[in-house]
Design a protein around this motif. Structure first.
Motif, PDB file in Angstrom:
ATOM      1  N   GLN A  38       0.853  -1.179   0.000  1.00 40.93           N
ATOM      2  CA  GLN A  38       0.000   0.000   0.000  1.00 40.93           C
ATOM      3  C   GLN A  38       0.894   1.236   0.000  1.00 40.93           C
ATOM      4  OE1 GLN A  38      -3.408   0.352   0.044  1.00 40.93           O
ATOM      5  NE2 GLN A  38      -3.529  -1.827  -0.339  1.00 40.93           N
ATOM      6  N   THR A  39       0.696   2.106  -0.966  1.00 37.79           N
ATOM      7  CA  THR A  39       1.466   3.337  -1.021  1.00 37.79           C
ATOM      8  C   THR A  39       0.724   4.437  -0.273  1.00 37.79           C
ATOM      9  OG1 THR A  39       0.416   4.075  -3.064  1.00 37.79           O
ATOM     10  CG2 THR A  39       2.378   2.678  -3.284  1.00 37.79           C
ATOM     11  N   ARG A  40       1.377   5.564  -0.087  1.00 37.96           N
ATOM     12  CA  ARG A  40       0.732   6.696   0.583  1.00 37.96           C
ATOM     13  C   ARG A  40      -0.435   7.227  -0.243  1.00 37.96           C
ATOM     14  NH1 ARG A  40       5.913  10.222   1.767  1.00 37.96           N
ATOM     15  NH2 ARG A  40       6.458   9.229  -0.177  1.00 37.96           N
ATOM     16  N   ILE A  41      -0.306   7.148  -1.557  1.00 34.20           N
ATOM     17  CA  ILE A  41      -1.405   7.592  -2.424  1.00 34.20           C
ATOM     18  C   ILE A  41      -2.607   6.673  -2.246  1.00 34.20           C
ATOM     19  CG2 ILE A  41      -2.108   7.902  -4.826  1.00 34.20           C
ATOM     20  CD1 ILE A  41       0.778   8.742  -5.414  1.00 34.20           C
ATOM     21  N   ASP A  42      -2.348   5.367  -2.176  1.00 33.86           N
ATOM     22  CA  ASP A  42      -3.434   4.406  -1.951  1.00 33.86           C
ATOM     23  C   ASP A  42      -4.116   4.647  -0.610  1.00 33.86           C
ATOM     24  OD1 ASP A  42      -2.882   3.176  -4.371  1.00 33.86           O
ATOM     25  OD2 ASP A  42      -1.568   1.661  -3.460  1.00 33.86           O
ATOM     26  N   GLU A  43      -3.327   4.926   0.424  1.00 36.37           N
ATOM     27  CA  GLU A  43      -3.890   5.192   1.749  1.00 36.37           C
ATOM     28  C   GLU A  43      -4.749   6.458   1.729  1.00 36.37           C
ATOM     29  OE1 GLU A  43      -3.805   3.404   4.570  1.00 36.37           O
ATOM     30  OE2 GLU A  43      -2.762   1.828   3.470  1.00 36.37           O
ATOM     31  N   PHE A  44      -4.296   7.485   1.025  1.00 36.03           N
ATOM     32  CA  PHE A  44      -5.065   8.724   0.909  1.00 36.03           C
ATOM     33  C   PHE A  44      -6.398   8.450   0.221  1.00 36.03           C
ATOM     34  CE2 PHE A  44      -6.392  12.688  -1.000  1.00 36.03           C
ATOM     35  CZ  PHE A  44      -6.108  13.625  -0.029  1.00 36.03           C
ATOM     36  N   ASP A  45      -6.345   7.742  -0.922  1.00 31.57           N
ATOM     37  CA  ASP A  45      -7.563   7.410  -1.668  1.00 31.57           C
ATOM     38  C   ASP A  45      -8.519   6.578  -0.821  1.00 31.57           C
ATOM     39  OD1 ASP A  45      -6.004   6.937  -4.937  1.00 31.57           O
ATOM     40  OD2 ASP A  45      -6.473   8.744  -3.803  1.00 31.57           O
ATOM     41  N   LEU A  46      -7.989   5.615  -0.074  1.00 33.16           N
ATOM     42  CA  LEU A  46      -8.825   4.762   0.769  1.00 33.16           C
ATOM     43  C   LEU A  46      -9.493   5.565   1.881  1.00 33.16           C
ATOM     44  CD1 LEU A  46      -9.756   1.866   1.434  1.00 33.16           C
ATOM     45  CD2 LEU A  46      -7.753   1.705   2.933  1.00 33.16           C
ATOM     46  N   THR A  47      -8.775   6.488   2.484  1.00 34.52           N
ATOM     47  CA  THR A  47      -9.351   7.316   3.548  1.00 34.52           C
ATOM     48  C   THR A  47     -10.463   8.196   3.008  1.00 34.52           C
ATOM     49  OG1 THR A  47      -7.226   7.325   4.700  1.00 34.52           O
ATOM     50  CG2 THR A  47      -8.829   8.985   5.361  1.00 34.52           C
ATOM     51  N   LEU A  99      -1.722  16.807  -2.586  1.00 39.07           N
ATOM     52  CA  LEU A  99      -0.484  17.458  -2.153  1.00 39.07           C
ATOM     53  C   LEU A  99      -0.703  18.608  -1.173  1.00 39.07           C
ATOM     54  CD1 LEU A  99       1.650  17.288  -5.409  1.00 39.07           C
ATOM     55  CD2 LEU A  99       1.866  15.938  -3.330  1.00 39.07           C
ATOM     56  N   PRO A 100      -1.637  19.534  -1.426  1.00 39.17           N
ATOM     57  CA  PRO A 100      -1.838  20.589  -0.421  1.00 39.17           C
ATOM     58  C   PRO A 100      -2.320  20.054   0.932  1.00 39.17           C
ATOM     59  CG  PRO A 100      -2.777  21.273  -2.500  1.00 39.17           C
ATOM     60  CD  PRO A 100      -2.383  19.836  -2.654  1.00 39.17           C
ATOM     61  N   ILE A 101      -3.079  18.977   0.928  1.00 39.29           N
ATOM     62  CA  ILE A 101      -3.550  18.416   2.202  1.00 39.29           C
ATOM     63  C   ILE A 101      -2.389  17.778   2.949  1.00 39.29           C
ATOM     64  CG2 ILE A 101      -4.991  16.623   3.248  1.00 39.29           C
ATOM     65  CD1 ILE A 101      -7.059  17.177   1.051  1.00 39.29           C
ATOM     66  N   VAL A 102      -1.615  16.964   2.262  1.00 37.88           N
ATOM     67  CA  VAL A 102      -0.554  16.207   2.926  1.00 37.88           C
ATOM     68  C   VAL A 102       0.661  17.065   3.248  1.00 37.88           C
ATOM     69  CG1 VAL A 102       1.050  14.276   2.619  1.00 37.88           C
ATOM     70  CG2 VAL A 102      -1.311  14.051   1.907  1.00 37.88           C
TER      71      VAL A 102
END
Length: 146
Positions: A38-47, A99-102
């Motif tokens: 799981q990448t950070r992008i995947d975690e963001f999308d899942l959340t 990107l602005p959120i993270v």
């Protein structure tokens, strides 16, 4: 304009395997017996997706609203703020800019929970803007301690 992705989009097959230099298809790094990384992008999308699904269950007005994730907006920086999401009332669509959120997080080691809470709060505030309500009204009783 940045390319946006739907939150619930399926994975493309070329991400899982590809033929390079005639060596045949590549297998995932984790092997056949372990789950995919799981990448950070995947975690963001899942959340974003799980929070949107939760709110859809509470508010029938969100039926048909499209939740999208984009890397960053074309013009994000304003005089007094930076856009973290954009609500399109006419199209019933919300686009979150990852990107602005993270990037505005100041996380220390092991504070993934704080990142998840920030992403959820952005989803709540964007949905509240779409519905014309206060974010605290979206989930009554959820934060009430018994």
């Amino acid at each position: 304009m940045p390319r946006s992705r739907r939150v619930a989009a399926s994975r493309s097959p070329r991400r899982l395997a590809r033929d390079r230099h005639g060596r045949g298809l590549r297998s995932p790094v984790t092997g056949p017996h372990l789950p995919l990384l799981q990448t950070r992008i995947d975690e963001f999308d899942l959340t974003v997706a799980t929070t949107a699904t939760y709110l859809r269950g509470l508010w029938p007005e969100l039926e048909g609203v499209v939740f999208e994730v984009a890397q960053a907006p074309a013009e994000a920086i304003h005089d007094d703020h930076v856009d973290r999401w954009k609500v399109f009332h006419d199209e019933r669509r919300i686009t979150f800019f990852r990107l602005p959120i993270v990037r505005f997080l100041r996380l220390q080691e092991g504070e993934e929970r704080d990142q998840k809470l920030l992403i959820e709060s952005c989803v709540y505030r964007a949905v509240a803007d779409l519905l014309g309500r206060d974010p605290w009204e979206l989930s009554p009783g959820r934060y009430r301690h018994l």
